[in-house]
Motif scaffolding. Sequence first.
Motif, short mmCIF file in Angstrom:
data_model
loop_
_atom_site.label_atom_id
_atom_site.label_comp_id
_atom_site.label_asym_id
_atom_site.label_seq_id
_atom_site.Cartn_x
_atom_site.Cartn_y
_atom_site.Cartn_z
N UNK A 16 4.04 3.27 2.33
CA UNK A 16 2.97 3.41 3.31
C UNK A 16 2.71 4.87 3.70
N UNK A 17 3.74 5.68 4.00
CA UNK A 17 3.45 7.07 4.36
C UNK A 17 2.71 7.82 3.26
N UNK A 18 3.05 7.54 2.00
CA UNK A 18 2.37 8.19 0.89
C UNK A 18 0.92 7.73 0.81
N UNK B 166 -0.93 6.74 3.33
CA UNK B 166 -1.65 7.39 4.42
C UNK B 166 -1.94 8.85 4.07
N UNK B 167 -0.96 9.52 3.48
CA UNK B 167 -1.15 10.92 3.09
C UNK B 167 -2.29 11.05 2.08
N UNK B 168 -2.32 10.14 1.12
CA UNK B 168 -3.38 10.17 0.11
C UNK B 168 -4.74 9.92 0.74
N UNK B 169 -4.81 8.95 1.66
CA UNK B 169 -6.07 8.64 2.31
C UNK B 169 -6.56 9.81 3.15
N UNK B 170 -5.65 10.45 3.88
CA UNK B 170 -6.04 11.58 4.71
C UNK B 170 -6.45 12.78 3.86
N UNK B 171 -5.95 12.82 2.63
CA UNK B 171 -6.33 13.90 1.71
C UNK B 171 -7.69 13.63 1.06
N UNK B 172 -8.24 12.44 1.31
CA UNK B 172 -9.57 12.16 0.80
C UNK B 172 -9.72 10.97 -0.12
N UNK B 173 -8.61 10.30 -0.45
CA UNK B 173 -8.72 9.14 -1.35
C UNK B 173 -9.47 8.01 -0.67
N UNK C 52 -0.93 -2.75 13.82
CA UNK C 52 -1.65 -2.04 12.77
C UNK C 52 -1.41 -0.54 12.88
N UNK C 53 -1.46 0.01 14.08
CA UNK C 53 -1.22 1.44 14.27
C UNK C 53 0.20 1.82 13.81
N UNK C 54 1.15 0.93 14.07
CA UNK C 54 2.51 1.19 13.62
C UNK C 54 2.62 1.20 12.11
N UNK C 55 1.91 0.28 11.45
CA UNK C 55 1.92 0.22 9.99
C UNK C 55 1.31 1.47 9.39
N UNK C 56 0.21 1.94 9.98
CA UNK C 56 -0.45 3.15 9.49
C UNK C 56 0.48 4.35 9.65
N UNK C 57 1.31 4.32 10.68
CA UNK C 57 2.26 5.42 10.90
C UNK C 57 3.47 5.32 9.97
N UNK C 58 3.53 4.24 9.16
CA UNK C 58 4.64 4.09 8.24
C UNK C 58 5.90 3.54 8.87
N UNK C 59 5.76 2.91 10.04
CA UNK C 59 6.93 2.41 10.75
C UNK C 59 7.38 1.05 10.21
N UNK C 60 8.69 0.84 10.17
CA UNK C 60 9.24 -0.45 9.76
C UNK C 60 9.02 -1.47 10.88
N UNK C 61 9.08 -2.75 10.52
CA UNK C 61 8.88 -3.81 11.51
C UNK C 61 9.80 -3.67 12.71
N UNK D 287 -1.56 -1.66 1.00
CA UNK D 287 -2.27 -0.43 0.70
C UNK D 287 -3.75 -0.56 1.01
N UNK D 288 -4.32 -1.75 0.77
CA UNK D 288 -5.74 -1.96 1.10
C UNK D 288 -5.94 -1.92 2.62
N UNK D 289 -4.99 -2.50 3.35
CA UNK D 289 -5.06 -2.48 4.81
C UNK D 289 -5.01 -1.05 5.32
N UNK D 290 -4.09 -0.27 4.78
CA UNK D 290 -3.96 1.13 5.20
C UNK D 290 -5.24 1.90 4.88
#
Length: 207
Positions: A88-90, A92-99, A149-158, A189-192
């Motif tokens: 998930x963190x990767x 998010x990083x890819x999405x923020x980079x423009x993917x 959802x915000x926690x998932x986007x942050x890459x946090x575990x359950x 990944x689609x959710x993120x």
Amino acid sequence: MPANPIVHIVDDDEAVRQSLAFMLGSAGLPVRLYDSAGAFLDALDPMVCGCLVTDVRMPDMTGIELLGRVKSKAHCLPAIVITGHGDVPLAVEAMKAGAVDFIEKPFEDAVLLRAVESALKTAGGDGDTQMQEVMSRLSTLSERERQVLEGLVAGQANKVIAAAYGISPRTVEVYRANVMTKMQAKSLSELVRMAVRAHVGPASDTG
């Protein structure tokens, strides 16, 4: 969809390049292949629209680093990141980079083809309709579902999300399943992807 779109495939694995070229070519999409990010940047024409499909882990320049370079040069070249080591963190990083999408290997041909077609529509200016659909789905989430959802986007575990809100990890799993259903996401990944495009982030980022 832009006129005469070209799908640019960047991957250091020749077998992957050829496989993707055959699949996309069979769908009637013209493709160009590059064995490195540097080779792609050398050939990049900022005026040509299309779609970029890049592996995330390459020796000289990663796919995420490539996105940063492309973003400043080509504004009508939406990018899809593929990886065999997704988390998930990767994502998010890819999405923020423009993917515009993030796909984990192994994937079915149809999954990538749909992603490419969607990206080409975005390049052609049809992204607003898709964003409206995402925002409409977000509006159906309860406050707790939004927090999960915000926690998932942050890459946090359950268990981390559970501790933050004083609920059990099992309850987080239930909320997470509800979020996936309401957002019509087929994968994490689609959710993120949808959440990042809608600027959904941890509470600390949104005030």
